[in-house]
Design an enzyme around this catalytic site. Structure first.
Site, PDB file in Angstrom:
ATOM      1  N   ASP A  30      33.200  51.865  39.211  1.00 13.69           N
ATOM      2  CA  ASP A  30      32.007  52.012  40.051  1.00 13.69           C
ATOM      3  C   ASP A  30      31.886  53.483  40.415  1.00 13.69           C
ATOM      4  OD1 ASP A  30      30.446  49.672  41.972  1.00 13.69           O
ATOM      5  OD2 ASP A  30      30.176  51.795  42.456  1.00 13.69           O
ATOM      6  N   LYS A  35      34.411  53.151  47.734  1.00 16.94           N
ATOM      7  CA  LYS A  35      34.565  51.732  47.412  1.00 16.94           C
ATOM      8  C   LYS A  35      35.783  51.525  46.500  1.00 16.94           C
ATOM      9  CE  LYS A  35      31.321  48.172  45.838  1.00 16.94           C
ATOM     10  NZ  LYS A  35      30.076  48.004  45.077  1.00 16.94           N
ATOM     11  N   ARG A 154      27.344  31.750  42.442  1.00 14.54           N
ATOM     12  CA  ARG A 154      26.658  31.813  43.733  1.00 14.54           C
ATOM     13  C   ARG A 154      27.532  32.562  44.709  1.00 14.54           C
ATOM     14  NH1 ARG A 154      26.826  25.655  44.525  1.00 14.54           N
ATOM     15  NH2 ARG A 154      28.724  26.155  43.410  1.00 14.54           N
ATOM     16  N   GLU A 155      26.923  33.312  45.584  1.00  8.83           N
ATOM     17  CA  GLU A 155      27.701  33.970  46.623  1.00  8.83           C
ATOM     18  C   GLU A 155      28.314  32.887  47.506  1.00  8.83           C
ATOM     19  OE1 GLU A 155      25.449  36.941  48.677  1.00  8.83           O
ATOM     20  OE2 GLU A 155      24.631  37.686  46.805  1.00  8.83           O
ATOM     21  N   LYS A 204      18.885  32.550  31.893  1.00  2.00           N
ATOM     22  CA  LYS A 204      19.210  32.999  33.254  1.00  2.00           C
ATOM     23  C   LYS A 204      17.968  32.997  34.151  1.00  2.00           C
ATOM     24  CE  LYS A 204      21.131  34.938  36.756  1.00  2.00           C
ATOM     25  NZ  LYS A 204      22.129  34.372  37.601  1.00  2.00           N
ATOM     26  N   GLY A 253      14.282  23.667  54.337  1.00  4.93           N
ATOM     27  CA  GLY A 253      14.759  24.642  55.325  1.00  4.93           C
ATOM     28  C   GLY A 253      13.728  25.712  55.587  1.00  4.93           C
ATOM     29  N   CYS A 260      19.013  37.091  44.902  1.00  9.35           N
ATOM     30  CA  CYS A 260      18.701  36.571  43.568  1.00  9.35           C
ATOM     31  C   CYS A 260      17.351  35.890  43.505  1.00  9.35           C
ATOM     32  CB  CYS A 260      19.806  35.629  43.114  1.00  9.35           C
ATOM     33  SG  CYS A 260      21.299  36.528  42.711  1.00  9.35           S
ATOM     34  N   LYS A 263      13.956  37.934  44.385  1.00  8.66           N
ATOM     35  CA  LYS A 263      13.617  39.013  43.443  1.00  8.66           C
ATOM     36  C   LYS A 263      13.478  38.484  42.009  1.00  8.66           C
ATOM     37  CE  LYS A 263      18.087  41.073  42.205  1.00  8.66           C
ATOM     38  NZ  LYS A 263      18.191  41.091  40.756  1.00  8.66           N
ATOM     39  N   LYS A 320      22.758  32.611  53.694  1.00  5.46           N
ATOM     40  CA  LYS A 320      23.353  31.278  53.517  1.00  5.46           C
ATOM     41  C   LYS A 320      24.791  31.350  54.041  1.00  5.46           C
ATOM     42  CE  LYS A 320      25.368  31.459  48.991  1.00  5.46           C
ATOM     43  NZ  LYS A 320      25.491  30.781  47.713  1.00  5.46           N
TER      44      LYS A 320
END
Ligand code: UDX
Length: 433
Positions: A30, A35, A154-155, A204, A253, A260, A263, A320
């Protein structure tokens, strides 16, 4: 195998951690030096269950290391994963400059055959573009193959999603690349879909668009439930038993958020437009999602009438549960709208408050749900953290000025809330008082 992962966001870190855990020799790269220093010490840039443990273990076992030198990573990997960000531009088209810059760097530094796989969500035909960039910038006369290997994690469940995916999608053009990708994924038990690169790229986008549409569909149904007195939870349950539909992603909800769905839906509308297709269904998905947040704010305004100097407690800020990610979280819009009307906001989230502090102004951040409920005229549930399901509701009620809860995630049973003495307003279900 030697694997390199360029970009250490959610996708890159998950990929690097899992492939090293499977016994590969992995370098994560990166450009953010701080980081990288932190990662090499085991300090994570994000909260993701299980990630820290996995990275620490593999750093210790020397199967994983991080560098801010992309060149080192490019030389190292037999397979190089491009996992850099593909953020939205102002007009919601996908910003491809990071992917393009990495492709150019790969071309300039590659000194042997490499498979270059993109994992980020990208417009169809990105593979072609990456191939052209590499071809026209190659410094050494070496062969390479481009692969599309989209990520579906998924996060919040990134590690288990990567280790136990529903499927692995590999878009390839050559047998040599196919063999290497199959070898890499061999330890993971999941169906592998081998296809051409464009189809993989579309799988995707189509998957995310479909899931977002499923959420907007049940949110539309929730509106009809409210108008007719039906119960959206029961409707979703009844629909979900049909195996062609399925119960997952039918939770009504305050709309989908995160980096994701919002966008990717917008980007897919733009991509379709570019190829001459007006994707009206997806436009409706997006509109319903936007309206869902607005409708929630309107409901609050109608109930409380004048919001000026009203104390509003917020439970949950992240888009979430099980993540500290605040990107495009519905809480941002909702809090902003309430503040515009003069409401005073106190908020609590188990993980996202550090990130929220740099985004939300004029909010008092609390140490627990009870502090957020203290003297509140209303309490809003915006993220369905398990912690909120287990709260001492009698204590919450005794702390609030008025026992009024707006639940944007339907985490409680309305009848039990009535028994507890709350005026309880949720999504697509009857209000109780
Ligand atoms: C999503 C996709 O699931 C994943 O496959 C892709 O790789 C990245 O985008 P993520 O954004 O991490 O993953 O979260 P997800 O669990 O899918 O939830 C997205 C949003 O939809 C959240 O705001 C969530 O609250 C909302 N949601 C989800 C609903 O409102 N109702 C549901 O039934 C499910």
């Amino acid at each position: 195998m030697n694997i390199s992962v360029i970009g250490t966001g959610y996708v890159g870190l998950g990929t690097a951690a899992v492939f090293s855990e499977l016994g590969n020799n992995v370098i994560g790269a990166d450009i953010d030096e701080t980081k990288i220093k932190n990662l090499n010490k085991g300090i994570m840039p994000i909260f993701e269950p299980g990630l820290k443990e996995l990275i620490e273990r593999n750093l210790k076992e020397k199967r994983l290391r991080f560098t801010h030198d992309n060149k080192e990573a490019i030389m190292h990997g037999d397979i190089i994963f491009i996992c850099v960000g593909t953020p939205p531009k102002e007009n919601w088209e996908t910003e491809m400059k990071h992917v393009e810059a990495v492709a150019k760097e790969i071309a300039e530094n590659m000194d042997s055959y490499k498979v270059i796989a993109h994992k980020s969500t990208v417009p169809v035909e990105t593979g072609e573009k990456v191939k052209d960039i590499i071809k026209s910038n190659l410094k050494n006369d070496v062969e390479f193959d481009v692969v599309s290997n989209p990520e579906f994690l998924r996060e919040g469940t990134a590690i288990s999603d990567t280790l136990n995916p529903d499927r692995i999608v590999i878009g390839i053009e050559s047998e040599r690349a196919a063999e290497m990708m199959k070898k890499l994924y061999n330890p993971i038990k999941a169906p592998i879909i081998m296809t051409d690169i464009k189809s993989a790229e579309l799988i995707k986008h189509a998957s995310n668009a479909f899931l977002a549409t499923k959420i907007s569909f049940i949110n539309a149904i929730s509106q009809i439930c409210e108008k007719t007195g039906a119960d959206v939870e029961k409707v979703a349950e009844g629909m979900g038993y049909d195996q062609r539909i399925g119960r997952r992603f039918l939770n009504a909800g305050i709309g989908y958020g995160g980096f994701c769905f919002p966008k990717d839906v917008q980007a897919f509308i733009k991509i379709a437009e570019k190829y001459g297709y007006d994707f009206q269904l997806l436009k409706a998905t997006n509109n319903i999602n936007e309206n869902q947040k607005k409708y929630f704010v309107e409901t609050i305004k109608n109930r409380l009438r004048d919001l000026k100097n009203k104390n509003i407690g917020i439970l949950g800020l992240a888009f979430k549960p099980d993540t500290d990610d605040m990107r495009l979280a519905p809480s941002i819009y909702i809090i902003d709208e309430l503040q515009k009307e003069g409401a005073k906001i106190k908020a609590y989230d188990p993980e996202a408050m550090e990130k929220a502090k740099s985004i939300l102004n004029g909010v008092e951040f609390c140490n627990n749900p009870y502090d957020a409920a203290k003297d509140a005229d209303a309490l809003l549930i915006l993220t369905e953290w398990n912690e909120f399901r287990e709260m001492d509701l009698a204590k919450i009620k005794s702390l609030m000025k008025k026992p009024l809860i707006f639940d944007g995630r339907n985490i409680y049973n309305p009848e039990s809330m009535k028994k507890e003495g709350f005026n309880y307003i949720s999504i697509g279900r009857k209000d109780v008082a």
